[in-house]
Motif scaffolding. Structure first.
Motif, mmCIF file in Angstrom:
data_model
loop_
_atom_site.group_PDB
_atom_site.id
_atom_site.type_symbol
_atom_site.label_atom_id
_atom_site.label_comp_id
_atom_site.label_asym_id
_atom_site.label_seq_id
_atom_site.Cartn_x
_atom_site.Cartn_y
_atom_site.Cartn_z
ATOM 1 N N LYS A 72 85.497 52.036 -17.350
ATOM 2 C CA LYS A 72 86.805 52.327 -16.766
ATOM 3 C C LYS A 72 86.932 52.117 -15.558
ATOM 4 N N LYS A 73 85.765 52.006 -14.702
ATOM 5 C CA LYS A 73 85.931 51.672 -13.255
ATOM 6 C C LYS A 73 86.266 50.347 -12.778
ATOM 7 N N GLN A 74 86.723 50.007 -11.835
ATOM 8 C CA GLN A 74 87.085 48.580 -11.475
ATOM 9 C C GLN A 74 85.782 48.053 -10.763
ATOM 10 N N LYS A 75 85.765 46.623 -11.400
ATOM 11 C CA LYS A 75 84.523 45.825 -10.987
ATOM 12 C C LYS A 75 84.412 45.719 -9.467
ATOM 13 N N GLY A 76 83.291 45.964 -8.967
ATOM 14 C CA GLY A 76 83.034 45.727 -7.473
ATOM 15 C C GLY A 76 83.470 47.099 -6.600
ATOM 16 N N SER A 77 83.860 48.174 -7.080
ATOM 17 C CA SER A 77 84.318 49.392 -6.379
ATOM 18 C C SER A 77 83.178 49.938 -6.185
ATOM 19 N N ALA A 78 83.317 50.851 -5.353
ATOM 20 C CA ALA A 78 82.470 52.057 -4.969
ATOM 21 C C ALA A 78 82.125 52.839 -6.171
ATOM 22 N N ASN A 79 83.283 53.452 -6.717
ATOM 23 C CA ASN A 79 83.228 54.099 -7.886
ATOM 24 C C ASN A 79 82.423 53.675 -9.145
ATOM 25 N N ARG A 80 82.403 52.650 -9.303
ATOM 26 C CA ARG A 80 81.601 51.665 -10.502
ATOM 27 C C ARG A 80 80.362 51.720 -9.955
ATOM 28 N N LYS A 81 79.990 51.483 -8.744
ATOM 29 C CA LYS A 81 78.443 51.646 -8.566
ATOM 30 C C LYS A 81 77.852 53.060 -8.574
ATOM 31 N N LYS A 82 78.738 54.002 -8.420
ATOM 32 C CA LYS A 82 78.224 55.308 -8.692
ATOM 33 C C LYS A 82 78.211 55.403 -10.389
ATOM 34 N N ALA A 83 78.990 55.170 -10.837
ATOM 35 C CA ALA A 83 79.010 55.373 -12.394
ATOM 36 C C ALA A 83 77.702 54.548 -12.851
ATOM 37 N N VAL A 84 77.448 53.370 -12.466
ATOM 38 C CA VAL A 84 76.318 52.710 -12.988
ATOM 39 C C VAL A 84 74.777 53.244 -12.522
ATOM 40 N N ASN A 85 74.870 54.162 -11.334
ATOM 41 C CA ASN A 85 73.791 54.809 -10.930
ATOM 42 C C ASN A 85 73.828 56.038 -12.036
ATOM 43 N N ARG A 86 74.679 56.776 -12.348
ATOM 44 C CA ARG A 86 74.645 57.913 -13.086
ATOM 45 C C ARG A 86 73.814 57.309 -14.526
ATOM 46 N N LEU A 87 74.627 56.213 -15.208
ATOM 47 C CA LEU A 87 73.907 55.675 -16.338
ATOM 48 C C LEU A 87 72.441 55.414 -16.273
ATOM 49 N N GLY A 88 72.054 54.796 -15.046
ATOM 50 C CA GLY A 88 70.815 54.493 -14.778
ATOM 51 C C GLY A 88 69.697 55.647 -14.988
ATOM 52 N N ARG A 89 70.380 56.831 -14.279
ATOM 53 C CA ARG A 89 69.669 58.049 -14.397
ATOM 54 C C ARG A 89 69.490 58.700 -15.679
ATOM 55 N N VAL A 90 70.396 58.529 -16.420
ATOM 56 C CA VAL A 90 70.245 58.936 -17.919
ATOM 57 C C VAL A 90 69.093 58.106 -18.462
ATOM 58 N N HIS A 91 69.290 56.800 -18.567
ATOM 59 C CA HIS A 91 68.329 55.854 -19.067
ATOM 60 C C HIS A 91 66.824 56.246 -18.468
ATOM 61 N N LEU A 92 66.949 56.430 -17.259
ATOM 62 C CA LEU A 92 65.370 56.898 -16.519
ATOM 63 C C LEU A 92 64.935 58.064 -16.929
ATOM 64 N N LYS A 93 65.743 59.233 -17.404
ATOM 65 C CA LYS A 93 65.218 60.422 -17.707
ATOM 66 C C LYS A 93 64.605 60.056 -19.144
#
Length: 441
Positions: free
Chosen positions: A239-260
């Protein structure tokens, strides 16, 4: 080798400098790989010499420490050597193993099986220079990337080891921060009294494993339990716009779930494997002087989408079981505690009767083994007994047990006193000790 991991605490500009060092190491590795592809007859030492050429040609490459550039070239050569090794073993998918005849010919050749160029590297590795340990909790990097002094957060005591024993230092970027790994050249061995027991293990989907004594370990299925969180995190990213700071944060949250999930799976496999070779205070379960298990090709299993094997494929339970991690840790602890671990060919271990040897055909949905000789056991229990019997018949040989003398297999058996570096590719790590919270393994 022993790997001690610490979390890094620094300032934003230091994290940016680490990212720049990682990008430079990735650039050196990709250039070294391209140099091998374009130049016939290139060996490992030629790639190390090529790092000096890159330093003269590119200023940002010169800023990275010379040993870090060499380590990046060694990573490229590791991928090349692994490719040729797969060709020698006739691994499916490795179609071309001849040296590069020319640039044009290589470009038209099938790309499947070749070492690939890295797009998103996450680590940079220094050897014995480019860094200095100020005290057990602080490290400074002295190259021109500007990383500077960093604080180490963890419970390992680096003062216990001589600084000359630290052969490499890695900086690793993960979704939850940055980490430093210290590769220490020490031997970790423990001597245990022989128990006189042997055990065979059969991994499965219903239970994580079943041993030859009938004991089972439940399958935790970490990925299945976290699917709702993953779907929610994926929706937020989309749902976030590509290249935006909010998308980077959302990608980081997704990465944290996979990391756990990955940490849960790795920790589960590690603790189970440590309990199998009996060692106080973990006196639990199935320990023995000889541990036998199946020599499964996990990568092939999870890629098989044919209906009978659909539960093993991605999206099924096989991809979430963590069988590879379990085997890796089992072989490591077998060497550490001086136990013998033997990988046997899984062919017909589920079909053959453990009592009379008759082959009883059954589908994956049939969970009970019933033979005309009167033997009635759980399918996995019967397979575990067959695995143990196969391993006992080959004790004294190093290698995968096979019925066919012309069949090939990896040398995966680990004998007491063997060296980890002499084992299969899954064990070619410096050490699996990477718990930054001080959990003794």
């Amino acid at each position: 080798m022993l790997v001690l991991e610490f979390k890094i605490k620094g300032k934003p500009h230091q994290y940016a400098a680490i990212d720049e060092a990682i990008r430079t190491a990735q650039f050196v590795r990709n250039k070294a790989l391209r140099y091998w592809m374009d130049t016939p007859g290139v060996n490992k030492y030629d790639l190390n010499k090529y790092c000096r050429v890159l330093a003269r040609e590119y200023d940002f490459a010169r800023e990275l420490n010379s040993t870090a550039r060499q380590a990046s070239a060694e990573r490229a050569w590791s991928a090349i050597a692994r490719f040729f090794e797969n060709c020698r073993k006739s691994v499916p998918g490795k179609k071309r193993c001849d040296p590069a005849p020319s640039h044009g010919a290589r470009e038209r050749a099938p790309r499947e099986g070749y070492p690939k160029f890295k797009k998103n590297s996450r680590s940079v590795e220094y050897k014995t220079s480019g860094w200095k340990l100020l005290d057990p909790k602080h490290i400074v990097f002295t190259d021109k990337k500007g990383i500077g002094r960093l604080k180490l957060i963890g419970t390992w005591d680096l003062a216990f080891y001589d600084s000359e024993k630290i052969k490499r230092v890695r900086l690793v970027r993960r979704a939850d921060g940055y980490y430093a790994q210290f590769c220490v050249s020490v031997e970790v061995r423990e001597t245990l009294e022989p128990s006189g027991n042997t055990v065979g293990l059969d991994v499965g989907l219903k239970e994580f494993y079943t041993d030859s004594n009938g004991q089972t370990e439940p399958n935790p299925r970490f990925y299945r339990n976290a699917e709702k969180k993953l779907k929610r995190a994926h929706r937020r990213v989309s749902k976030k716009q590509k290249g935006s700071a909010n998308r980077k944060k959302a990608v980081n949250r997704l990465g944290r779930v996979h990391l756990k999930i990955s940490r849960q799976r790795e920790e589960h496999a590690k603790r189970l494997a440590r309990c199998i070779p009996p060692s106080p205070p973990f006196q639990r379960g199935v320990g023995g002087d000889l541990v036998a298990y199946e020599d499964l090709r996990i990568k092939n299993l999870v890629r098989n989408h044919y209906p009978p094997f659909a539960p093993l494929s991605k999206g099924g339970w096989g991809d979430d079981a963590g069988w590879y991690q379990f085997r890796k840790w089992l072989e490591h602890f077998g060497v550490k505690f001086g136990k013998i671990t033997v990988a046997v060919n899984p062919a017909y271990t589920s079909q053959k009767c453990s009592s009379c040897g008759t082959v009883v055909k059954k589908s994956l949905s049939t969970r009970t083994h019933v033979c005309q000789c009167g033997c009635e056991l759980d399918r996995d229990h019967n397979a575990a007994i067959n695995i143990l019997n196969a391993a006992l018949s080959t004790v004294g040989h190093t290698g995968t047990w096979v019925d066919d003398p012309n069949a090939s297999g990896d040398l995966t058996a680990t004998l007491a006193g063997a060296n980890l570096s002499e084992q299969v590719g899954s064990l070619k790590e410096e050490s699996p000790r990477r718990d930054s919270w001080g959990v003794s393994i």
